[in-house]
Scaffold this motif. Sequence first.
Motif, PDB file in Angstrom:
ATOM      1  N   PHE A 100       0.787  -1.238   0.000  1.00  0.00           N
ATOM      2  CA  PHE A 100       0.000   0.000   0.000  1.00  0.00           C
ATOM      3  C   PHE A 100       0.817   1.285   0.000  1.00  0.00           C
ATOM      4  O   PHE A 100       0.241   2.359  -0.189  1.00  0.00           O
ATOM      5  N   GLY A 101       2.123   1.201   0.205  1.00  0.00           N
ATOM      6  CA  GLY A 101       2.927   2.414   0.190  1.00  0.00           C
ATOM      7  C   GLY A 101       3.008   3.084   1.549  1.00  0.00           C
ATOM      8  O   GLY A 101       3.153   2.415   2.584  1.00  0.00           O
ATOM      9  N   PHE A 102       2.881   4.420   1.578  1.00  0.00           N
ATOM     10  CA  PHE A 102       3.060   5.196   2.805  1.00  0.00           C
ATOM     11  C   PHE A 102       1.724   5.761   3.296  1.00  0.00           C
ATOM     12  O   PHE A 102       0.966   6.343   2.511  1.00  0.00           O
ATOM     13  N   GLU A 103       1.468   5.571   4.579  1.00  0.00           N
ATOM     14  CA  GLU A 103       0.214   6.069   5.155  1.00  0.00           C
ATOM     15  C   GLU A 103       0.181   7.594   5.088  1.00  0.00           C
ATOM     16  O   GLU A 103       1.189   8.275   5.312  1.00  0.00           O
ATOM     17  N   GLY A 104      -0.987   8.137   4.808  1.00  0.00           N
ATOM     18  CA  GLY A 104      -1.154   9.573   4.659  1.00  0.00           C
ATOM     19  C   GLY A 104      -0.913  10.037   3.236  1.00  0.00           C
ATOM     20  O   GLY A 104      -1.433  11.075   2.821  1.00  0.00           O
ATOM     21  N   LYS A 105      -0.146   9.274   2.500  1.00  0.00           N
ATOM     22  CA  LYS A 105       0.137   9.601   1.100  1.00  0.00           C
ATOM     23  C   LYS A 105      -0.614   8.651   0.171  1.00  0.00           C
ATOM     24  O   LYS A 105      -1.394   9.081  -0.677  1.00  0.00           O
ATOM     25  N   HIS A 106      -0.384   7.366   0.347  1.00  0.00           N
ATOM     26  CA  HIS A 106      -0.993   6.358  -0.525  1.00  0.00           C
ATOM     27  C   HIS A 106      -2.249   5.728   0.072  1.00  0.00           C
ATOM     28  O   HIS A 106      -3.062   5.174  -0.662  1.00  0.00           O
TER      29      HIS A 106
END
Length: 561
Positions: free
Chosen positions: A394-400
């Motif tokens: 999912f990538g980075f929380e807050g961004k992705h």
Amino acid sequence: MRKVFVSLLAAVVMIVTITGCFDKNGNQERALVDNESDKPVSNNADQVVWFSDVSSWTPPSPWSTDPQTVEGAITEKTGLTFDFNIPTQDGATKLSLMLVSNEEMPDVMTITNEVLAKKLIQAGKVWGMEQFLQAYDPDSHLLQDFPEDLKQVISERDGGWYALPSHISTNDMRNLYPPSSQYYSDSLLYRRNFGIMINQSILDKLGLKLEEISTEDGLLQAYQQIKDRNLTVDGAPVIPLQVDGKTYQETTLVTLQDMFGVMPVDKNGVYRDRLLAPETRHALHFLYRSAHEGYFGVGQFTMETTAVKSELMTGRVFSFIGNTANTGLKDMDFWVSPGPILSNEGASPVMGISKEAPPGWMQTYISKTTQHPEKLAKWLSYMSSPEGMMLHNFGFEGKHYTKNEHDLVVLTEEGKQAQAGFAASGVSAFWPFANVSWHDSVFQAPMEMTGADGLVVLAVQSAFGKSKHTVTYENAPFRLPADYIQSGSKLSEDQEQINRYKESQITKIVMAKSDQAFSSLYDEMIVKLRNLGIKAIDAKINEKVQEQMDKLSIDVRGVNS
């Protein structure tokens, strides 16, 4: 679960905070890296070679060490960068040549060829997973929570636990990570890629309802109406039926065989090649009739998957039969499915399911000659951990992505774009570590019609399994070892000859000029298959099938013929 170690760098602290120290049940998550791997390591990272025989897999390359990228964050945690060796074709052959020429093997090998995997194991080129982890990462979560049901299946296949499989979906893993919603429970029970899709927009133009085309006669009548009325979409003629291009024999025909009741055993439970089942004749006749009446052009038999997908994206195809996963289904909201098309002969549609743990798709092995065993052991542990999977899925929380009130992952628009462009972003790019059970436990059920896990996809792909007409049977006994019929043996040579013959003969049958020609070509095929030795091959396979039925306490018998 033991606590996540606190990082010395603010950036890593932020990553740990983002991924969270608690799972969705409020329990502390186990850290899957030690004190050393929590320190910044990108400045002295070691590069290893990662080989794969899956040519369609395109992870980010060259590898980035920027900690703001998925790859860079992995490097921060593991001290490794990767040089990918993924041949565009014949990957298994190229790795096999490396093996026989005694070349140094790649550090990491992700392969799908079971025969090649056995050769690597027998040659002593790859680590046994338990031995490897005990030696180089004894605190690994994999030594504690790798699902036992999956370990048993792959140990029986390989003679031990040597690989970390992809796309893990087993009962033991679901006990650890239960589905987050009924959506994923239904997906687990009913979803399958092979089926039929109907264009709802064109169905509306015909003034028909979905149930009216759920029978063979009903569907063929709809095809004829399209021709008679010269229906068009954006000025182009509607295509009544699209088959699955060059792979139609492995997908379209197989789907029709399931719809028309073909099973791999006869009514006495004796194994029989599906091509010899009488219902297969009916499936072939459906294709012959559709081609003969002009419902699809035989030029479709030479189409690449990308060309089939492009045709479907135009919106002028009324129906598609085959592998729905390769159609771009997720990007279109006008597809529906009646489930199975019911045969005029009254046979029940059938679907094989397995209660046994599936062995996964991509199998990742570690070379015994690698110069970085400790880092690779910790890399395996990290990439398969909740923290690592949250990052590379999912990538980075807050961004992705963000998390909803139930602590479930919800992708942002940027996250959706990153997943779609995984070859550049790294988000959802690491297929060898795909864990279906974990994903379905942490991800919010989709609310939208389209998307990889959209409502349209599940509705279309689960219609066959959900149908009240579908009879399910246990197919675990039919999972044979890859080298069960030994290469080079007479049976193997006969099998290769049969495969070449039936590929050409099936197309001749479907393209027959008349009913009489169809019957003649079909009868010719059955006689030729027997002359080529298909009965002896079936008898050999039946020995293993019966052995596995006895072992699993399963009795499978044909419900139709």
